[in-house]
Design a protein around this motif. Structure first.
Motif, short mmCIF file in Angstrom:
data_model
loop_
_atom_site.label_atom_id
_atom_site.label_comp_id
_atom_site.label_asym_id
_atom_site.label_seq_id
_atom_site.Cartn_x
_atom_site.Cartn_y
_atom_site.Cartn_z
N ALA A 5 0.83 -1.21 0.00
CA ALA A 5 0.00 0.00 0.00
C ALA A 5 0.86 1.26 0.00
O ALA A 5 0.51 2.26 -0.63
N ARG A 6 1.97 1.22 0.69
CA ARG A 6 2.84 2.39 0.75
C ARG A 6 3.67 2.55 -0.51
O ARG A 6 3.89 3.66 -1.00
N GLU A 7 4.15 1.46 -1.05
CA GLU A 7 5.01 1.52 -2.25
C GLU A 7 4.21 1.60 -3.54
O GLU A 7 4.75 1.95 -4.58
N ARG A 8 2.90 1.23 -3.46
CA ARG A 8 2.05 1.18 -4.66
C ARG A 8 2.64 0.24 -5.71
O ARG A 8 2.49 0.45 -6.91
N SER A 9 3.31 -0.79 -5.23
CA SER A 9 3.96 -1.72 -6.16
C SER A 9 4.32 -3.01 -5.43
O SER A 9 4.92 -2.95 -4.35
N THR A 62 -3.35 0.40 -6.00
CA THR A 62 -3.80 1.45 -5.09
C THR A 62 -4.73 0.84 -4.04
O THR A 62 -5.46 -0.11 -4.33
N PRO A 63 -4.73 1.38 -2.83
CA PRO A 63 -5.64 0.87 -1.80
C PRO A 63 -7.09 1.20 -2.12
O PRO A 63 -7.40 2.26 -2.66
N THR A 64 -7.98 0.28 -1.79
CA THR A 64 -9.41 0.56 -1.84
C THR A 64 -9.78 1.43 -0.65
O THR A 64 -8.92 1.78 0.18
N GLU A 65 -11.05 1.76 -0.51
CA GLU A 65 -11.49 2.54 0.65
C GLU A 65 -11.17 1.79 1.94
O GLU A 65 -10.68 2.37 2.91
N ALA A 66 -11.42 0.47 1.93
CA ALA A 66 -11.10 -0.34 3.11
C ALA A 66 -9.59 -0.40 3.33
O ALA A 66 -9.11 -0.37 4.47
N GLY A 67 -8.84 -0.47 2.24
CA GLY A 67 -7.39 -0.49 2.34
C GLY A 67 -6.83 0.79 2.92
O GLY A 67 -5.92 0.77 3.75
N LEU A 90 -8.70 -5.13 -0.45
CA LEU A 90 -7.89 -4.05 0.13
C LEU A 90 -7.11 -3.28 -0.91
O LEU A 90 -6.70 -2.14 -0.67
N LEU A 91 -6.87 -3.90 -2.08
CA LEU A 91 -6.06 -3.26 -3.11
C LEU A 91 -6.75 -3.36 -4.46
O LEU A 91 -7.34 -4.39 -4.80
N ASN A 92 -6.70 -2.27 -5.20
CA ASN A 92 -7.12 -2.29 -6.60
C ASN A 92 -5.88 -2.55 -7.44
O ASN A 92 -4.91 -1.80 -7.38
N ARG A 93 -5.91 -3.61 -8.23
CA ARG A 93 -4.75 -4.01 -9.02
C ARG A 93 -5.05 -3.83 -10.51
O ARG A 93 -6.08 -4.28 -11.00
N THR A 94 -4.15 -3.16 -11.21
CA THR A 94 -4.20 -3.10 -12.66
C THR A 94 -2.82 -3.50 -13.18
O THR A 94 -1.90 -3.74 -12.40
N THR A 95 -2.69 -3.55 -14.49
CA THR A 95 -1.38 -3.92 -15.05
C THR A 95 -0.34 -2.84 -14.80
O THR A 95 0.86 -3.10 -14.87
N ARG A 96 -0.80 -1.59 -14.50
CA ARG A 96 0.15 -0.48 -14.35
C ARG A 96 0.25 0.06 -12.93
O ARG A 96 1.20 0.77 -12.61
N SER A 97 -0.72 -0.24 -12.08
CA SER A 97 -0.69 0.38 -10.76
C SER A 97 -1.37 -0.48 -9.71
O SER A 97 -2.15 -1.39 -10.03
#
Length: 297
Positions: free
Chosen positions: A16-20, A59-64, A50-57
Motif C-alpha cells: 500500500a505504501r510503495e504502490r507496487s 492502489t488501496p481501496t477505501e477499506a485499504g 484491500l487493493l485495486n490491481r491493474t497492469t500499471r498500478s
C-alpha cells in the motif's frame, strides 16, 4: 494475533505504501509472488478487497486506506521501539535512510560518513540520490538533505555545511569564442547547460539576487542533463555556461579551468541542512549520524 497474520499485515503495508508489489517485495526481502499470496490470504480472511490491481498500478481501496491509516502508525511505533532498544547496546545499531542529491552526497555526506561509520559497524546507512523534492515522511526516509532556505517550517533542520553560493561559469576557451555576458539578459545569447528537475519535468531556472532584487532566468542551450556532475564535465570541455555550486567548482576556478561571470548577482545563502520531522523520536543510530554530519563552523 498469530505470526502469519502479522506477516500478512506487514505485506499489505509494504504494498500500500510503495504502490507496487515489486518495490514492496524488494523492501521486505521476499518475492513478489509470496507477497501476492499473503495479500490474497489477508483479503480472504477479512472478506474485503484491500487493493485495486491493474497492469500499471496498485492502489488501496477505501477499506485499504482505512486499514493503512489505522494500522500503519502502530507498526511504525513498534519499529521505533525496537530500534530504540539499540540504546542498550554498547554501540548504536540500526538502519538510517537519507534522501539527498549527488552533490551533497559527494561534498558533505560521504566525507562525514567515511569518518564515522568504521566506528559503528552496526549502523547501516542507505542514501537515495535524486533531485526531486521528496516527501521524506511519505517515502519513509529518516531524513533528507536540502539547502536551508527551502526546508518546510515544521521540520527540524540541522546545518551540515557552510553557506552555499551558485556561480555562472564557463571555460576560458568558451568565453574567448563567444564573449562574456555583462548582464543577465545577455545569458539568452549564450549556449547554456540546463538541468532538468524530475519533480516537475521542467528545466531549472537560474536564480539570481542583487540588493534584494530576485530574478529567475530561463536559459537555453544545446545540452540538458538530469544531474550536475555531467554538467560540470561539459562545462570544463567548453560546451557552454553552467550555473553550479561554488563548493563543486572551486578547484577549477583556482586552477583557471573555469571562470565566473555575473558574480555580483550570486550572494551566499544557507547551505545544506539535514532535516527530519519534529515529531520524530531519534534512535541512537540516527542521533549518531546527525552528530557526525552537524556543521560546527
Amino acid at each position: 494475533m498469530n505470526r502469519q497474520h502479522l506477516a500478512e499485515l506487514s505485506a499489505f503495508l509494504g504494498v500500500a505504501r510503495e504502490r507496487s508489489f515489486t518495490r514492496a517485495a524488494a523492501q521486505l526481502g521476499v518475492t513478489p509472488s509470496a507477497l501476492s499470496h499473503s495479500m490474497r490470504a489477508l483479503e480472504e480472511r477479512l472478506g474485503l478487497r484491500l487493493l485495486n490491481r491493474t497492469t500499471r498500478s496498485v492502489t488501496p481501496t477505501e477499506a485499504g486506506e482505512r486499514l493503512l491509516r489505522s494500522v500503519g502508525p502502530r507498526f511504525d511505533e513498534v519499529e521505533a521501539e525496537l530500534a530504540s532498544l539499540s540504546a542498550l547496546r554498547d554501540k548504536p545499531a540500526g538502519n538510517v535512510r537519507i534522501s539527498a542529491d549527488e552533490h551533497s552526497l559527494k561534498m558533505v555526506l560521504w566525507p562525514a560518513l567515511r569518518r564515522v561509520l568504521p566506528e559503528y559497524p552496526d549502523i547501516h546507512v542507505e542514501i537515495v540520490t535524486d533531485y526531486t523534492l521528496t516527501d521524506i515522511v511519505a517515502e519513509r526516509f529518516d531524513a533528507g538533505v536540502r539547502f536551508g532556505e527551502i526546508i518546510a517550517k515544521d521540520m527540524i533542520a540541522v546545518p551540515i555545511a557552510p553557506e552555499a553560493r551558485m556561480l555562472a561559469v564557463a571555460s576560458p576557451a568558451y568565453f574567448d569564442a563567444r564573449g562574456r555576458p555583462d548582464t543577465l539578459e545577455q545569458l539568452t545569447d549564450h549556449n547554456c547547460l540546463n538541468l532538468r528537475l524530475p519533480t516537475y519535468g521542467g528545466l531549472y531556472a537560474w536564480e539570481f539576487t542583487q540588493n534584494g532584487r530576485e530574478l529567475r532566468v530561463r536559459v537555453e542551450g544545446q545540452l540538458v542533463f538530469s544531474s550536475i556532475l555531467p554538467i560540470l564535465e561539459a562545462t570544463l570541455d567548453g560546451f557552454g555556461i553552467a550555473y553550479l555550486p561554488l563548493s563543486l567548482i572551486q578547484p577549477h576556478l583556482d586552477s583557471g579551468a573555469l571562470e565566473a561571470v555575473l558574480s555580483e548577482w550570486s550572494p551566499p545563502f544557507p547551505g545544506y541542512h539535514l532535516y527530519y520531522p519534529s515529531r520524530r523520536q531519534p534512535t541512537p543510530a540516527f542521533a549518531t549520524i546527525v552528530e557526525a554530519l552537524r556543521y560546527r563552523g
